[in-house]
Design an enzyme around this catalytic site. Structure first.
Site, PDB file in Angstrom:
ATOM      1  N   GLY A  39     -16.606 -20.774 -18.016  1.00 55.27           N
ATOM      2  CA  GLY A  39     -16.660 -22.128 -17.475  1.00 55.27           C
ATOM      3  C   GLY A  39     -18.058 -22.658 -17.236  1.00 55.27           C
ATOM      4  N   CYS A 248      11.307 -36.151 -30.396  1.00 54.51           N
ATOM      5  CA  CYS A 248      10.582 -36.491 -31.623  1.00 54.51           C
ATOM      6  C   CYS A 248      11.543 -37.096 -32.646  1.00 54.51           C
ATOM      7  CB  CYS A 248       9.915 -35.245 -32.187  1.00 54.51           C
ATOM      8  SG  CYS A 248       9.212 -35.491 -33.828  1.00 54.51           S
ATOM      9  N   CYS A 251      11.577 -34.370 -35.868  1.00 52.25           N
ATOM     10  CA  CYS A 251      12.142 -33.025 -35.771  1.00 52.25           C
ATOM     11  C   CYS A 251      13.039 -32.843 -34.544  1.00 52.25           C
ATOM     12  CB  CYS A 251      11.035 -31.981 -35.751  1.00 52.25           C
ATOM     13  SG  CYS A 251      10.118 -31.912 -34.208  1.00 52.25           S
ATOM     14  N   CYS A 273       6.044 -36.014 -32.824  1.00 54.59           N
ATOM     15  CA  CYS A 273       5.161 -34.926 -32.400  1.00 54.59           C
ATOM     16  C   CYS A 273       3.724 -35.234 -32.809  1.00 54.59           C
ATOM     17  CB  CYS A 273       5.556 -33.628 -33.099  1.00 54.59           C
ATOM     18  SG  CYS A 273       7.091 -32.927 -32.534  1.00 54.59           S
ATOM     19  N   CYS A 279       5.728 -29.851 -36.182  1.00 51.56           N
ATOM     20  CA  CYS A 279       6.821 -30.747 -36.549  1.00 51.56           C
ATOM     21  C   CYS A 279       7.360 -30.382 -37.931  1.00 51.56           C
ATOM     22  CB  CYS A 279       6.313 -32.190 -36.532  1.00 51.56           C
ATOM     23  SG  CYS A 279       7.612 -33.405 -36.428  1.00 51.56           S
TER      24      CYS A 279
END
Lengths: 290, 268
Positions: A39, A248, A251, A273, A279
């Site tokens: 970080g 979606c 899909c 998606c 997808c």
């Protein structure tokens, strides 16, 4: 779709992966430091890349530094493999490094991304490279670089919650939807690049190595595998990822990140998606099942 | 009467701040030198003097913002431990500045975060201290707004929509929310018109007595000093020329410069 078979030919006019060896060594040294201090933002001598700042120069320099002969590269932009930015960067490394490229998430060893983490779970021998516009999570409230560095050094993070407080005061909930600040390994507050907060939980204890590069700001940072990453929040307003009532349109997935499409002047919406590989996978599975 | 008794009691205890031979010079008699004093809990110390006499430099030294060339500052914390301000780490100094201390700037724009709402300004110190409960922060914000006589309905407004006097009061609320023991003020009423000044002073005097705050206040306005301060230090050309009880100095100044200062106040 999967072009693993046709390994591209490297243009030998360029050094392997475009950057010269000294530059790659310098970036690797910085990366080692970044991995050692999860970080923490490590400055590095960012080079000019043959494309403008903001198009992924930071991510490309990191990718160039870690890429090897046998790596398989996937590049996504907002989850999609076939947008201009993704296609250009993939072609760039195919030409300058001659590495195999793919659109398949499980097959890739290095995934350079802008704004998304793939829906398909990552595994331990993968490296994610993020393109970061503004690496400093404290920048919105503290314009001075020396001051923000001191704040990181002294663990002085009270102001991070000021932003979240403002969200709740204005909108009634934490409205920050992307670049949602996280605490890495209980020490450094980090900007996870502009990924949607939907993807924040995927950072936590991820088996893959996460590298973040900001080309304009010349900073890089890292989240090593299996590191604790927590999103900042309030006790009475806990962190929440986005949810959709729709599924979606292609899909039918109910648990992936959806993009909203406006279909006509009347404002008819459709949701698909954002992760195109995910997808397409689901669609082909459904077709096989029939 | 009761209040006077309380002050008596607190003055007789150990000091809160112990300053010895504090010096920082930018040039000959520019800055401040050889300043020594003790500040007791609940006491208000006024620093008066002409422009360029080193008042603000002294305040910066005292509040840990500017390391001195010579001398030291001891602070007795809540646990009763003495802490040498400039041999302490920067982390300790910062913690002190956002918990047990407060600093009210002359210009509220320097002391406030102008980009975030009044409520966030008040809550910032609490968040820095680890308060992670929104309702609690909200409650503190509303409570302090009414304490400094700002309409609590304005909690979500940006400070730049406030008048100068309101901004100054907001800055005071922002500092007092962490219930500090020691507050530094740099001309808190400078730049405000007279009626607003009077209201602010009234409010300050009430809060200082109510919360039993120790205050170091820098001002060039003797009326402010008389209203707020228990004790005065008169500065001139980087040195303290006279110290004493406020009434004593204002009614019977001994040093020629103090006499000049007192006599030069305009009487309408």
């Amino acid at each position: 779709m999967n072009d693993l078979s046709q390994a591209p030919v490297r243009d030998t006019a360029y050094n392997f992966a475009y950057l010269d060896e000294q530059t790659k060594r310098m970036i690797r040294r910085a990366l080692l430091k970044a991995v050692a201090i999860p970080g923490y933002q490590v400055p590095f001598g960012g080079r000019e890349m043959p494309l403008p700042y903001g198009w992924g120069t930071g991510g490309m320099q990191l990718t160039a530094a870690i890429l090897g002969d046998d790596d398989v590269l996937k590049v996504i932009d907002q989850g999609a493999d076939d947008t201009t930015n993704a296609v250009s960067i993939r072609r760039f490394f195919a030409r300058t490094a001659g590495v195999a490229t793919t659109e398949s998430t499980p097959d890739a060893t290095v995934i350079q991304t802008r704004h998304r983490i793939p829906e398909t779970p990552l595994h331990a021998d993968q490296i994610m490279v993020y393109q970061v516009p503004i690496p400093e999570p404290l920048r919105f409230i503290e314009p001075s670089e020396t001051e923000t560095r001191t704040m990181h050094a002294l663990n002085d993070y009270g102001v991070m919650h000021v932003k979240l407080y403002e969200d709740i005061a204005t909108f009634g909930h934490i409205a920050t939807a992307y670049a949602y600040p996280v605490m890495v390994d209980e020490r450094y507050v980090m900007d996870p690049s502009p990924i949607p907060k939907f993807d924040n939980p995927k950072l936590d204890m991820s088996p893959a190595l996460m590298l973040f590069g900001a080309g304009r700001e010349k900073r890089l940072y890292a989240v090593p595998p299996y590191t604790k990453v927590t999103s900042l929040d309030f006790e009475d307003h806990p962190f929440e990822a986005q949810k959709w009532e729709e599924c979606c349109a292609i899909c039918g997935s109910r648990d992936s990140f959806l993009d909203e499409l406006i279909l006509d002047d009347a404002g008819t919406q459709s949701f698909v998606c954002s992760d195109t590989y995910y997808c397409a996978q689901r669609v082909s599975q459904q077709e096989q099942g029939q | 009467m009761n209040q006077a008794l309380k002050n008596q009691v607190s003055v007789s205890t150990e000091p809160l701040l112990r300053v010895r031979d504090l010096s920082l010079l930018y040039g000959l008699e520019k800055g401040c030198q050889d300043v020594s004093f003790d500040l007791y809990p609940g006491e208000v110390l006024g620093i008066v003097g002409e422009s360029g006499s080193g008042k603000s430099t002294l305040l910066s030294l005292l509040s840990g913002r500017l390391p001195p060339q010579r001398g030291n500052i001891g602070y007795r914390d809540k646990q009763g431990q003495w802490l040498d301000l400039y041999s302490a780490s920067e982390a300790e100094r910062r913690t002190l500045l956002r918990t047990e201390w407060g600093f009210v700037e002359q210009n509220p724009r320097d002391g406030l975060r102008m980009g975030v709402s009044a409520g966030a300004n008040i809550g910032e110190r609490l968040m820095a201290q680890g308060v992670r409960n929104y309702q609690q922060l909200r409650g503190a914000g509303l409570d302090w707004l009414s304490q400094v006589e700002i309409d609590p309905q304005r909690i979500d407004d940006l400070p730049r929509t406030f008048s100068g006097g309101m901004q100054q009061r907001l800055q005071i609320a922002r500092n007092l929310v962490s219930s500090p023991r020691l507050v530094f003020m740099d001309e808190p009423t400078g730049g405000l018109d007279v009626s607003v000044q009077a209201r602010l002073l009234d409010l300050l005097r009430g809060l200082v007595r109510e919360l039993d705050l120790a205050v170091v206040i820098v001002t060039h306005d003797l009326a402010v000093a008389r209203l707020l301060a228990d004790r005065l230090m008169v500065m001139r050309r980087s040195r303290v020329v006279e110290t004493g009880l406020t009434d004593q100095i204002l009614d019977d100044p001994q040093h020629p410069y103090s006499q000049l200062l007192v006599s030069s106040v305009l009487q309408p």
